[in-house]
Design a protein around this motif. Sequence first.
Motif, short mmCIF file in Angstrom:
data_model
loop_
_atom_site.label_atom_id
_atom_site.label_comp_id
_atom_site.label_asym_id
_atom_site.label_seq_id
_atom_site.Cartn_x
_atom_site.Cartn_y
_atom_site.Cartn_z
N SER A 307 0.84 -1.20 0.00
CA SER A 307 0.00 0.00 0.00
C SER A 307 0.87 1.24 0.00
O SER A 307 0.55 2.26 -0.61
CB SER A 307 -0.96 -0.01 1.19
N SER A 308 2.02 1.15 0.66
CA SER A 308 2.94 2.27 0.69
C SER A 308 3.66 2.42 -0.66
O SER A 308 3.73 3.50 -1.24
CB SER A 308 3.91 2.05 1.85
N ALA A 311 1.55 3.90 -3.55
CA ALA A 311 1.05 5.26 -3.42
C ALA A 311 1.61 6.16 -4.53
O ALA A 311 1.05 7.19 -4.85
CB ALA A 311 1.43 5.83 -2.04
N VAL A 347 -4.18 -3.00 -1.34
CA VAL A 347 -3.99 -1.62 -0.89
C VAL A 347 -4.94 -1.33 0.28
O VAL A 347 -4.55 -0.70 1.28
CB VAL A 347 -4.22 -0.63 -2.05
N THR A 351 -3.57 -0.50 3.95
CA THR A 351 -3.89 0.80 4.56
C THR A 351 -4.56 0.59 5.91
O THR A 351 -4.27 1.29 6.88
CB THR A 351 -4.82 1.59 3.61
N TYR A 352 -5.41 -0.42 5.96
CA TYR A 352 -6.13 -0.73 7.20
C TYR A 352 -5.15 -1.14 8.32
O TYR A 352 -5.18 -0.59 9.41
CB TYR A 352 -7.12 -1.85 6.92
N SER A 355 -3.19 1.72 9.71
CA SER A 355 -3.88 2.91 10.20
C SER A 355 -3.75 3.00 11.72
O SER A 355 -3.53 1.99 12.41
CB SER A 355 -5.35 2.88 9.79
N TYR A 359 -2.61 -0.36 13.92
CA TYR A 359 -1.19 -0.58 13.68
C TYR A 359 -0.60 -1.58 14.67
O TYR A 359 0.06 -2.55 14.30
CB TYR A 359 -0.49 0.78 13.76
#
Length: 464
Positions: A307-308, A311, A347, A351-352, A355, A359
């Motif tokens: 996900s990072s 981006a 993604v 992201t979840y 978050s 985390y």
Amino acid sequence: TQAHVTAVENARALNAYVLETPELALEAAARSDARLARGEGGPLEGLPLGIKDLFCTRGVRTTACSRILGEFKPTYESTVTANLWRDGAVMLGKLNNDEFAMGSSNETSCFGPVVSPWRRRGSNVHAETGEGIVGQHLVPGGSSGGSAAAVAARLCLGATATDTGGSIRQPAAFTGTVGIKPTYGRCSRWGIVAFASSLDQAGPIARTVRDNAILLRSMAGHDPKDTTSADIPVPDFEAAVGRGVKGLKIGIPKEYRLDGIPAEIEALWQRGAEWLRDAGAEIVEVSLPHTKYALPAYYIVAPAEASSNLARYDGVRYGLRVPAKDVIGLYEETRALGFGREVKRRVMIGTYVLSAGYYDAYYVRAQKIRTLIKRDFEQVYASGVDAILTPATPSAAFGIGEKGSADPVEMYLNDVFTVTVNMAGLPGISVPAGLDSQGLPLGLQLIGRAFDEETLFAAGQVIE
Ligand code: GLN
């Protein structure tokens, strides 16, 4: 090279290549011939290879098999491919893969699935055209499905591939080819489209253990452009092939004896251990107690990093751009159209788990599990074990469309024997070890100590 160019053209039904570069290949081959005629030439002079479309190739379209990269033509060459060209290899074209290397079947590619050249015994799929009853076409595995299929169908002498959770070893196992994921840091990641940076490694898929050793030697090496690349000399891997296993201790991890894996795979694993014993190795049972947490932890760490990494595809910097009223709209429209279902799923998961509220519960926990998995291996190797033998996959190749459409976890389970190796950063090789009752190839995996690929080549050659 000309023979391979023709073979590639005649095998388009397999969908292994997403871009053919015959003119470039023939020009490079002519330069190789000239060098050889002068008595010059590198260790791979004139050898035609296929390149996974995750490797940036200067001036040649590189898409990671995602619509979002569109017609992206890098202005730079990945270090691994540059190393291959330095040694004289020739590129035939770019090979199909799962979108951003996310998958185990090559079905997530925006160019469509790759058809394995293998067929179940008695299947009526046409050998050359691949035409037949849907469901009987088999996947070549993934994400390096194009690489594995191209090598198996003789559409190149060898191919580059990448492995984040099994993407070299699983397709090699499904297609009766050999693939090694080297130690994390052995090959530079510079110029390879990133999926999960702490897990990604490049490696070869080829027909034999010896071919793997030759290719890896060229691909590997320290690169200041990748800070995680290891400043450790690259040995002459080929010299290890044929060394045998006399005096080596090979571990069989009891936690890999999963319920529900086919008896044929169990039996093959047993036979592999016997072959190594007959060749002079000592076989011992070992324990890797945290194995069962590896797959769930991988499916947190890998999507988090993805996900990072993903981006950056914002509709401005690369490939596809969908115009919109404002810049947020541009991001949203481009990403909505550009990414496929599996990539979007990753993604969102990533992201979840990164978050603020989750985390600690997910990402930090998964990282702790990763440390425990690493420690499991360290303890086994500290006890004098030289390598570990496991099945490469929990099944033989399955049909296109057969798995994962209703439940993605069904597909993720295919990585159960391979992801631990990436989590621990260790080298692993998949070697063809036999056929199942349907006539499909099965692979065995050997896992080595960090930076000891040589033992894997030595032991792998005993099995192949
Ligand atoms: N099948 C795994 C995944 O989908 C591994 C893929 C890979 O190694 N690139 O994440």
